[in-house]
Design an enzyme around this catalytic site. Sequence first.
Site, PDB file in Angstrom:
ATOM      1  N   TYR A   1      -5.691   5.546  -0.288  1.00 48.84           N
ATOM      2  CA  TYR A   1      -4.434   4.674  -0.854  1.00 48.84           C
ATOM      3  C   TYR A   1      -4.706   3.876  -2.313  1.00 48.84           C
ATOM      4  O   TYR A   1      -5.222   3.577  -2.075  1.00 48.84           O
ATOM      5  CB  TYR A   1      -4.023   3.785   0.842  1.00 48.84           C
ATOM      6  CG  TYR A   1      -4.855   3.020   0.436  1.00 48.84           C
ATOM      7  CD1 TYR A   1      -5.359   1.351   0.434  1.00 48.84           C
ATOM      8  CD2 TYR A   1      -6.261   3.497   1.700  1.00 48.84           C
ATOM      9  CE1 TYR A   1      -6.282   0.574   1.122  1.00 48.84           C
ATOM     10  CE2 TYR A   1      -7.284   2.479   1.817  1.00 48.84           C
ATOM     11  CZ  TYR A   1      -7.229   1.122   1.233  1.00 48.84           C
ATOM     12  OH  TYR A   1      -8.442   0.179   2.026  1.00 48.84           O
TER      13      TYR A   1
ATOM     14  N   LYS B   1       0.890  -1.356  -0.037  1.00 49.52           N
ATOM     15  CA  LYS B   1      -0.106  -0.324   0.451  1.00 49.52           C
ATOM     16  C   LYS B   1       0.486   1.158   0.043  1.00 49.52           C
ATOM     17  O   LYS B   1       2.167   1.577   1.170  1.00 49.52           O
ATOM     18  CB  LYS B   1      -0.448  -0.065   1.039  1.00 49.52           C
ATOM     19  CG  LYS B   1      -1.958  -1.296   1.539  1.00 49.52           C
ATOM     20  CD  LYS B   1      -2.544  -0.785   2.544  1.00 49.52           C
ATOM     21  CE  LYS B   1      -4.040  -2.108   3.095  1.00 49.52           C
ATOM     22  NZ  LYS B   1      -4.423  -1.973   3.951  1.00 49.52           N
TER      23      LYS B   1
END
Length: 188
Positions: free
Chosen positions: A132, A72
């Site tokens: 994200y 991420k």
Amino acid sequence: MKFIKTEIPDVVLCKPTIFNDERGYFFESFKKNEFENFIGYSVNFCQDNEAKSTKGVLRGLHYQLPPFAQAKLVRVIKGSVLDVVVDIRKNAPTYGKHIAIEISEENKYQLFIPKGFAHGYVGLTDEVIFTYKVDNYYNKETERGIIYNDNFLGIDWKLTKKELIISTKDKAQPLFKNADVFENYKTH
């Protein structure tokens, strides 16, 4: 963009170069070639996610097991969060350790979280917009978590227990010692 290895070296803090003038500001939020040159491998982000929260909303600690593990790249568009990353790679020297970094719309920091880490965050302001990138799609069957208040981890979420707003699902997560972890897993 300046890249800084954290206390857990595979987790990278990204500090952008911000250009301010009378019109506002500009910065490059992601530049694949520079990012991959720093981390030393390719990451192919395939999906962007966004979540809106309020002060005290705690989301985490979440991760997915292989083959659906996710790297991420997280950031905050509005407000501020305390972002927490826990190393769940059993073979790593930092196994069971965590870092906590404040990410906000003011500092414009981003945090790169490779595969092999549990992730969570708590809203520190009245309104938070958190976004994200991930390099793998969501897979319900491999989704896992760790309880946010595990004494072994000792995470200071910077808010009192009364201020925290936690989903039923996140309150029912296992302790770190009982969680599924990454056996002999590399971050890339």
